[in-house]
Design a protein around this motif. Structure first.
Motif, PDB file in Angstrom:
ATOM      1  N   UNK A 239       0.837  -1.196   0.000  1.00 48.25           N
ATOM      2  CA  UNK A 239       0.000   0.000   0.000  1.00 48.25           C
ATOM      3  C   UNK A 239       0.867   1.238   0.000  1.00 48.25           C
ATOM      4  N   UNK A 240       0.392   2.283  -0.624  1.00 45.97           N
ATOM      5  CA  UNK A 240       1.174   3.512  -0.743  1.00 45.97           C
ATOM      6  C   UNK A 240       0.577   4.605   0.129  1.00 45.97           C
ATOM      7  N   UNK A 241       1.417   5.253   0.907  1.00 48.67           N
ATOM      8  CA  UNK A 241       1.030   6.386   1.745  1.00 48.67           C
ATOM      9  C   UNK A 241      -0.189   6.046   2.602  1.00 48.67           C
TER      10      UNK A 241
ATOM     11  N   UNK B  78      17.634  -6.835  -0.794  1.00 41.68           N
ATOM     12  CA  UNK B  78      17.526  -5.581  -1.560  1.00 41.68           C
ATOM     13  C   UNK B  78      16.453  -4.685  -0.958  1.00 41.68           C
ATOM     14  N   UNK B  79      15.348  -5.270  -0.567  1.00 40.67           N
ATOM     15  CA  UNK B  79      14.274  -4.487   0.056  1.00 40.67           C
ATOM     16  C   UNK B  79      14.698  -3.962   1.423  1.00 40.67           C
ATOM     17  N   UNK B  80      15.423  -4.778   2.180  1.00 43.84           N
ATOM     18  CA  UNK B  80      15.924  -4.351   3.493  1.00 43.84           C
ATOM     19  C   UNK B  80      16.852  -3.153   3.340  1.00 43.84           C
ATOM     20  N   UNK B  81      17.761  -3.217   2.370  1.00 44.10           N
ATOM     21  CA  UNK B  81      18.712  -2.118   2.175  1.00 44.10           C
ATOM     22  C   UNK B  81      17.989  -0.837   1.773  1.00 44.10           C
ATOM     23  N   UNK B  82      16.930  -0.974   1.013  1.00 40.26           N
ATOM     24  CA  UNK B  82      16.153   0.205   0.623  1.00 40.26           C
ATOM     25  C   UNK B  82      15.506   0.849   1.846  1.00 40.26           C
ATOM     26  N   UNK B  83      15.112   0.028   2.818  1.00 39.15           N
ATOM     27  CA  UNK B  83      14.476   0.536   4.037  1.00 39.15           C
ATOM     28  C   UNK B  83      15.491   1.250   4.931  1.00 39.15           C
ATOM     29  N   UNK B  84      16.688   0.675   5.079  1.00 42.31           N
ATOM     30  CA  UNK B  84      17.608   1.184   6.107  1.00 42.31           C
ATOM     31  C   UNK B  84      18.513   2.307   5.632  1.00 42.31           C
ATOM     32  N   UNK B  85      18.759   2.420   4.346  1.00 47.66           N
ATOM     33  CA  UNK B  85      19.772   3.371   3.875  1.00 47.66           C
ATOM     34  C   UNK B  85      19.432   4.805   4.264  1.00 47.66           C
TER      35      UNK B  85
ATOM     36  N   UNK C  49       5.718   5.640   2.900  1.00 45.52           N
ATOM     37  CA  UNK C  49       5.905   4.748   1.760  1.00 45.52           C
ATOM     38  C   UNK C  49       4.972   3.546   1.788  1.00 45.52           C
ATOM     39  N   UNK C  50       4.348   3.280   2.931  1.00 46.76           N
ATOM     40  CA  UNK C  50       3.529   2.082   3.049  1.00 46.76           C
ATOM     41  C   UNK C  50       4.378   0.827   3.018  1.00 46.76           C
ATOM     42  N   UNK C  51       5.502   0.850   3.737  1.00 47.29           N
ATOM     43  CA  UNK C  51       6.465  -0.252   3.687  1.00 47.29           C
ATOM     44  C   UNK C  51       5.927  -1.512   4.348  1.00 47.29           C
ATOM     45  N   UNK C  52       6.545  -2.616   4.009  1.00 43.84           N
ATOM     46  CA  UNK C  52       6.213  -3.908   4.603  1.00 43.84           C
ATOM     47  C   UNK C  52       6.685  -3.947   6.048  1.00 43.84           C
ATOM     48  N   UNK C  53       5.797  -4.326   6.982  1.00 44.84           N
ATOM     49  CA  UNK C  53       6.192  -4.467   8.374  1.00 44.84           C
ATOM     50  C   UNK C  53       7.178  -5.620   8.527  1.00 44.84           C
ATOM     51  N   UNK C  54       6.957  -6.710   7.804  1.00 45.33           N
ATOM     52  CA  UNK C  54       7.856  -7.862   7.889  1.00 45.33           C
ATOM     53  C   UNK C  54       9.276  -7.495   7.484  1.00 45.33           C
ATOM     54  N   UNK C  55       9.414  -6.791   6.378  1.00 46.41           N
ATOM     55  CA  UNK C  55      10.747  -6.405   5.913  1.00 46.41           C
ATOM     56  C   UNK C  55      11.377  -5.374   6.851  1.00 46.41           C
ATOM     57  N   UNK C  56      10.560  -4.509   7.425  1.00 42.15           N
ATOM     58  CA  UNK C  56      11.080  -3.524   8.382  1.00 42.15           C
ATOM     59  C   UNK C  56      11.571  -4.216   9.650  1.00 42.15           C
ATOM     60  N   UNK C  57      10.854  -5.243  10.092  1.00 43.67           N
ATOM     61  CA  UNK C  57      11.295  -6.027  11.248  1.00 43.67           C
ATOM     62  C   UNK C  57      12.621  -6.719  10.938  1.00 43.67           C
TER      63      UNK C  57
END
Length: 641
Positions: free
Chosen positions: A2-4, A28-35, A384-392
């Motif tokens: 989901x977005x915003x 790749x998704x994790x790095x996009x979240x943390x950078x 961004x509506x990021x994934x909670x799983x990937x953020x964890x």
């Protein structure tokens, strides 16, 4: 994704589905979240704003009337004023000024609603001084909550009260975010953290059951009734919310559960004392007061035992899920060690299933409970509506949690798992804590300041080549061995002398003491010991003499000392003596993949070596002023698919 629309709670979904939605690997998704999107400790609170009951001289005229006995008239209001209490003084957090930190649910329970309806004519009314200059306003917190808190405060003699709905400026987003990231400090540093449960104890029989539970003396004929009572108590809303879970966890041994009881039971309650004459259920009028840690320990032990001889397994598991005690639940019955797994995955599970208003707050709660110093900017994730799983996953790896990475071993964590299942299975499970407080020890077993890269986690420490294996019969206290390997012997003797004097060699003295005890126990038990010398990761060159001793699991460990093996150690001991600054330490046996390159003149022939985890390896090492060097722990292939 989901977005915003806020962080997407996808924690029940398999990781392969989340990966397919992003069209890139998990890493790749994790790095996009943390950078560039992390939050530092500098955003934590330095003080808390508490409430206290205003003196008569501080009251606005007409706000409070007293009756003949000196108590406040039922139809008047009490004024609660504000004062700031510093948490940070003289470079350390202080507990010099006591305050009560209140844990409760914002939503009223059915029991509270019924009580408020019954007592609406006599209920107290409270006015609260505003955050900014202005007139006092009616309290946002329910009067019944403040009634109970102030009664407890009077009993323990503490006038300062911290309660989130009033003490955090709910209109100030920056203040709210700082408070969210600092809840571990608020409850850890409170002298009197209390949790307000609402399930009322109504009969002498229930009172006796609860007292017998706390005494660990439950008759077999009372077990069914005991289970039903525990199920009722843990059905309280308080056990089902993520924020209150965090508050209980961070308050630790100090958290006091308050359960209301019928006033007719006060005399019976006060008659229940232990062998030292102490009140088992407290002496606050109308309240049962029991330590949360003791209640959860007794409840977990009872349910684990009772489910083995009862058909009420579902109810037992339900109680354990809500009110578990980790050191009881995670005890490894098949190991000589008190625990072999980290608490972090089960803490994560307990946060995920509980209710919460804003999904991204689960990340702050996870960080607060696990003592994570590096946090992710949740404002960015929500936008961004990021994934909670990937953020964890990102926050887990950013804070140095150790996951298995050897591609030659069967993967325990697979992408058909959800995030909790994956981390539970793939996280290192071979810890060997040399202390009874095994879970506390394991909590510090993390990489130091890892840098996440597309290839793996970069971290720093010392690399050791394992050499001579020492096998002895179990050593007797009076026996002395020879003088082989004098350098490491001198180090050990000096270490022993410093311990005898009660002096640590460095701030991590507790860690050093633990490992010295482990080496001593290994000698007594006849376990294999293996000596190690430092290796320069830049060129693979070893340094003599031996400066480390590592402990095998048994006498037969390392059957062939000619088999090449290595160990990696690292440590981080903070100068600050503060909650939230976890001392980190790692001691792993590893395989190494040396990365050779063409050697231009003046450059090292090796790139940063890749390390693959074999197992946790206790030991004691002495590296003096040898600098830490970079190594790379590659990602497990499942994260790169």
């Amino acid at each position: 994704m989901s977005k915003k629309n806020g962080v997407a709670n996808d924690t029940k979904l398999p990781l392969e589905l989340i990966r397919d939605q992003t069209s890139s690997s998990l890493i790749s998704s994790v790095l996009e979240i943390v950078n560039g999107r992390t939050v530092s400790k500098e955003n934590w609170l330095n003080y808390v704003e508490c409430l206290y009951v205003a003196k008569d001289s501080e009251e606005p005229s007409g706000k409070r009337r007293r009756v003949e006995n000196g108590s406040v008239a039922a139809d008047s209001s009490q004024l609660l004023r504000r004062r700031s209490i510093g948490l940070f003084q003289r470079e350390c957090y202080t507990e010099d000024i006591p305050y009560i930190a209140v844990s409760y649910t914002w939503k009223a329970s059915k029991e509270e609603e019924a009580d408020e309806e019954t007592n609406k004519e006599t209920a107290g009314r409270y006015l609260v001084e505003p955050h900014k200059p202005g007139q006092p306003a009616l309290a946002k917190v329910r009067p019944v909550v403040l009634d109970r808190v102030l009664k407890y405060a009077e009993r323990v003699g503490c006038e300062n009260i911290w309660i989130d709905q009033e003490c955090i400026d709910q209109e100030n987003q920056a203040a709210k975010e700082a408070a969210i990231q600092s809840m571990h400090l608020v409850y850890t540093l409170s002298h009197w953290p209390i949790a307000l449960l609402t399930r009322r104890i109504k009969t002498p029989e229930e009172l006796k059951l609860l007292a017998n539970l706390m005494r660990n003396k439950i008759a077999s004929e009372d077990e069914p009734a005991m289970l039903n009572l525990l199920d009722d108590i843990t059905s309280d809303l308080w056990w089902t919310r993520a924020w209150t879970f965090q508050e209980d966890y961070r308050a630790s041994t100090r958290m006091m559960l308050l359960l209301p009881h019928c006033r007719s039971l006060d005399t019976c309650k006060r008659a229940m004392v232990d062998e030292y004459g102490g009140y088992i259920l407290g002496d606050v009028e109308g309240e049962i007061c029991i330590k949360s840690m003791h209640f959860r320990e007794r409840a977990t032990e009872f349910c684990l035992s009772y489910q083995e001889r009862s058909d009420k397994v579902d109810i037992c598991n339900r109680v354990i899920k809500r009110a578990t005690k980790y050191n009881v639940l995670l005890k490894d019955k098949h190991s000589a060690y008190s625990a072999t797994r980290s608490m972090s995955p089960i803490i994560l599970s307990d946060i995920i299933w509980r209710g919460i208003g804003k999904e991204s707050d689960r990340l702050a709660i996870m960080a607060n409970c696990c003592d994570y110093g590096t946090r992710i900017n949740t404002n960015f994730l929500n936008e961004k509506g990021s994934s909670l799983s990937l953020s964890i996953l990102a926050q887990y790896l950013l804070n140095g949690e150790i996951i298995e990475n050897d591609p030659e071993r069967p993967a325990l964590g697979i992408l058909k798992h959800n995030i909790h299942e994956y981390l539970s299975e793939q996280s290192l499970s071979s810890f060997r804590p040399p202390v009874k407080q095994g879970l506390t020890f394991i909590k510090g077993c993390r990489f130091t300041n890892p840098l996440l890269t597309p290839e793996g986690a970069l971290t720093t420490g010392h690399l050791w080549k394992l050499g001579k294996v020492i096998r002895r019969k179990p050593m007797k206290c009076e026996k002395e061995y020879g003088t082989s390997y004098e350098d490491i012997a001198v180090d050990l003797v000096e270490c022993a002398r410093d311990r005898d004097r009660g002096r640590s060699l460095y701030r991590g003295g507790w860690w050093l003491d633990c490992m010295a005890d482990e080496v001593e126990d290994a000698l007594m038990q006849g376990k294999a010991l293996r000596l190690g010398c430092l290796v320069d990761p830049r060129n693979g060159r070893g340094y003599s003499p031996y400066r480390a001793v590592f402990v095998g699991d048994s006498r037969d460990d390392w059957k062939n000392e000619n088999d090449i093996s290595y160990a990696f150690t690292s440590s981080q001991f903070h100068e600050e003596d503060k909650p939230g600054y976890t001392e980190k330490h790692v001691s792993l046996e590893v395989d190494i993949e040396w990365q050779r390159r063409d050697r231009p003149e003046g450059r090292s022939p090796c790139m940063i070596p890749k390390l693959y985890i074999k197992r946790w390896l206790n030991g004691i090492c002495f590296f003096d002023s040898v600098h830490r060097r970079e190594v790379l722990f590659p990602w497990h292939p499942t994260l790169l698919e």
